[in-house]
Enzyme design. Structure first.
Site, PDB file in Angstrom:
ATOM      1  N   LYS A 142      -6.914  -1.571   3.213  1.00  0.00           N
ATOM      2  CA  LYS A 142      -6.953  -0.971   4.564  1.00  0.00           C
ATOM      3  C   LYS A 142      -7.904   0.238   4.635  1.00  0.00           C
ATOM      4  O   LYS A 142      -9.099   0.051   4.696  1.00  0.00           O
ATOM      5  CB  LYS A 142      -5.530  -0.687   5.040  1.00  0.00           C
ATOM      6  CG  LYS A 142      -4.732  -2.019   5.100  1.00  0.00           C
ATOM      7  CD  LYS A 142      -3.413  -1.971   5.831  1.00  0.00           C
ATOM      8  CE  LYS A 142      -2.892  -3.370   6.097  1.00  0.00           C
ATOM      9  NZ  LYS A 142      -1.883  -3.860   5.164  1.00  0.00           N
TER      10      LYS A 142
ATOM     11  N   TYR B 170       6.133  -6.262   1.908  1.00  0.00           N
ATOM     12  CA  TYR B 170       5.023  -7.214   1.996  1.00  0.00           C
ATOM     13  C   TYR B 170       3.915  -6.759   1.070  1.00  0.00           C
ATOM     14  O   TYR B 170       3.532  -5.581   1.084  1.00  0.00           O
ATOM     15  CB  TYR B 170       4.505  -7.291   3.439  1.00  0.00           C
ATOM     16  CG  TYR B 170       3.361  -8.275   3.621  1.00  0.00           C
ATOM     17  CD1 TYR B 170       3.581  -9.649   3.481  1.00  0.00           C
ATOM     18  CD2 TYR B 170       2.071  -7.828   3.912  1.00  0.00           C
ATOM     19  CE1 TYR B 170       2.543 -10.550   3.653  1.00  0.00           C
ATOM     20  CE2 TYR B 170       1.025  -8.730   4.081  1.00  0.00           C
ATOM     21  CZ  TYR B 170       1.268 -10.085   3.953  1.00  0.00           C
ATOM     22  OH  TYR B 170       0.238 -10.986   4.114  1.00  0.00           O
TER      23      TYR B 170
ATOM     24  N   ASP C  89       2.430  -0.213  -4.409  1.00  0.00           N
ATOM     25  CA  ASP C  89       1.499  -0.773  -3.435  1.00  0.00           C
ATOM     26  C   ASP C  89       1.251   0.271  -2.345  1.00  0.00           C
ATOM     27  O   ASP C  89       2.139   0.570  -1.543  1.00  0.00           O
ATOM     28  CB  ASP C  89       2.109  -2.061  -2.853  1.00  0.00           C
ATOM     29  CG  ASP C  89       1.161  -2.781  -1.903  1.00  0.00           C
ATOM     30  OD1 ASP C  89       0.111  -2.209  -1.547  1.00  0.00           O
ATOM     31  OD2 ASP C  89       1.483  -3.927  -1.516  1.00  0.00           O
TER      32      ASP C  89
HETATM   33  C1  LIG Z   1      -1.664  -5.231   4.394  1.00  0.00           C
HETATM   34  C2  LIG Z   1      -0.913  -5.149   3.147  1.00  0.00           C
HETATM   35  C3  LIG Z   1      -1.215  -5.968   2.048  1.00  0.00           C
HETATM   36  C4  LIG Z   1      -2.187  -7.107   2.131  1.00  0.00           C
HETATM   37  O1  LIG Z   1      -3.484  -6.689   2.383  1.00  0.00           O
HETATM   38  P1  LIG Z   1      -4.529  -7.777   2.994  1.00  0.00           P
HETATM   39  O2  LIG Z   1      -5.817  -7.033   2.989  1.00  0.00           O
HETATM   40  O3  LIG Z   1      -4.016  -8.109   4.356  1.00  0.00           O
HETATM   41  O4  LIG Z   1      -4.528  -8.943   2.090  1.00  0.00           O
HETATM   42  C5  LIG Z   1      -0.563  -5.733   0.854  1.00  0.00           C
HETATM   43  N1  LIG Z   1       0.360  -4.766   0.738  1.00  0.00           N
HETATM   44  C6  LIG Z   1       0.689  -3.964   1.782  1.00  0.00           C
HETATM   45  C7  LIG Z   1       1.692  -2.890   1.574  1.00  0.00           C
HETATM   46  C8  LIG Z   1       0.077  -4.143   3.020  1.00  0.00           C
HETATM   47  O5  LIG Z   1       0.455  -3.385   4.034  1.00  0.00           O
END
Ligand SMILES: *Cc1c(COP(=O)(O)O)cnc(C)c1O
Length: 467
Positions: free
Chosen positions: A299, A142, A237
């Site tokens: 986060k 994701y 990511d």
């Molecule tokens: C939470 C998350 C996102 C998206 O971040 P948001 O602040 O919710 O848009 C993207 N990549 C990873 C790996 C995530 O866990």
């Protein structure tokens, strides 16, 4: 007193599904979600006044524990000076340098408000730098909810069992190539077939949105090798893993980058001149086993406030406007309150904090495993640093969970039973078996004891569900 169930009815009249992010609606586990009134340390309290041990930790940001006194003080002080300027302020530079100090591949930083924006911008950059259309992503990973990345995504998309999302055009979806995670041969094939058109491979440093899955040894290095051979970029990511799995994220753990003592800030010289910064980076990265081109953060970096970022080599990052021709902007980007929260969080995320979260994760996974074994419940626990998740069922127990297909073979009904029994015992778990479990530095042995006390009943519920 209003109950959560009553609040949910009212919320659904005003807001689609009653929530502003789908996983919060508990569609996967059923029932009305808890409405929260406050959170402190390792605990959250619902509007009915019940307190729970929190193993969601606002999906990661709460590394230090909720409402950490220094973080809330920093936000309060920043608020006194104004909520938003729409103009540069010095704390943006401070935070950027704190990120680079821990994650040297992120040489230059652009701040945004959400992880979604960070990955979306990373992809735009990769397409601009390479002049190519395709993005490769892994099934079950994701990366937020931008169009190109909602193909075969994990997290809420996995929970809802949707193929992707309506409203994404076939043209956009066609530019995203999906490969099974941990499958080097499949990745090589996609490069053989379409290498000249691939702008980037985007990957979660360790996937944590289909449950936690650890990359096989060498898998991330294989991504690095293939992208380099074919002139594509590697986007790592770390929105979820960054500043959590280690001070330098999962990349730091895996690539062998961990400075002997935690650098809170860049050396002064590296903060001034480009040459000094490059020299510092080169020394830092000399031992690293691989270096991604772009890293995305979110986060923890905002300490619970809306702030995210992307970072990478200056040759790439300086393609962004106003220096370069790739447009990207944000009215609230680098917001002073969010920057203050991020700075305070990283400042207090010292070695003791990482020891505490690692130890909490270790004790918790060991305690869970022992109880499941004692009750002969088939399970698999995957762990990446302090991140972990539990998969119930014979398939995960026997074959492990290394990709999305295997994650989907778990017994979801067993997790639903477990979730509700733990909730009855005062423990708030992720409301989906496709999400990671999170601990904070405030998850002390006494807090863990409250989790263990709820376990025997929950294990019985799992046994019943497994039949
Ligand atoms: C939470 C998350 C996102 C998206 O971040 P948001 O602040 O919710 O848009 C993207 N990549 C990873 C790996 C995530 O866990």
């Amino acid at each position: 007193m209003k109950t959560s169930a009553q609040a949910f009815v009212q919320a659904r009249a005003a807001i689609p599904g009653g929530v502003n992010s789908p996983v919060r609606a508990w569609a996967a586990v059923g029932g009305a979600p808890l409405f929260i009134s406050r959170a402190r340390g390792a605990y959250i309290t619902d509007i009915e006044g019940r307190e729970y041990v929190d193993l969601v930790c606002t999906w990661g940001p709460s590394l230090l524990g909720h409402a950490h006194p220094q973080v809330t003080a920093a936000v309060r002080e920043a608020a006194e000076r104004g909520l938003s300027f729409g103009a540069p302020h010095e704390n943006e530079t401070v935070l950027a340098n704190m990120i680079t100090a821990r994650m040297p591949p992120a040489f230059r930083i652009r701040m945004v408000s959400t992880g979604t924006e960070a990955t979306m911008t990373a992809i735009r950059l990769a397409r601009a730098v390479t002049g190519r259309p395709f993005i490769v992503k892994f099934a079950g990973c994701y990366h937020g909810h931008s169009d190109s990345l909602l193909v075969a995504a994990g997290s809420g998309v996995a929970t809802q069992g949707l193929p992707g999302s309506a409203g994404v055009t076939a043209g956009t979806a066609a530019d995203t190539l999906v490969v099974p995670y941990n499958d080097e041969a499949a990745l090589e094939r996609v490069f053989e077939e379409s290498g000249a058109k691939i702008a980037a491979v985007i990957t979660e440093s360790a996937p944590a949105n289909m449950g936690v899955i650890t990359p096989k040894p060498g898998f991330n290095r294989c991504i690095r090798r293939l992208t380099r051979e074919h002139g594509a970029l590697m986007i790592t990511d770390e929105v979820l893993t960054g500043f959590r799995c280690s001070p330098a994220g999962y990349w730091g753990l895996e690539a062998g980058y961990g400075p002997a003592s935690l650098p809170a800030y860049l050396p002064a010289a590296a903060m001034q001149g480009e040459e000094e910064r490059r020299q510092w980076q080169k020394t830092q990265l000399a031992q690293a086993q691989y270096v991604p081109d772009i890293i995305t953060f979110g986060k923890i970096v905002g300490g619970g406030m809306p702030l995210a970022a992307l970072g990478g080599a200056p040759e790439i990052m300086d393609r962004l406007a106003p220096v370069g021709d790739v447009y990207q902007a944000g009215t609230l980007s680098g917001n002073p309150l969010a920057a203050a929260a991020g700075i305070a969080t990283l400042k207090y995320a010292d070695e003791a904090v990482y020891r505490a979260v690692d130890s909490a994760a270790e004790q918790l996974t060991e305690g869970l495993g022992a109880e499941f074994d004692r009750a002969s419940v088939p399970f698999r626990i995957n762990r990446a640093g302090s991140l972990f998740s539990v998969f119930f069922g014979r398939e995960p127990a026997e074959n492990g969970v290394e990709n999305y297909a295997q994650a989907r073979a778990q017994n979801t009904a067993a997790y639903t039973a477990f979730f509700h029994a733990m909730l009855d015992g005062g423990v708030y778990l992720p409301p989906s078996c496709f999400e990671a479990w999170f601990v904070s530095a405030r998850h002390t042995p006494q807090v863990l004891d409250r989790i263990f006390a709820a376990l025997p009943n929950a294990v019985n519920a799992v046994k019943k569900a497994l039949g």
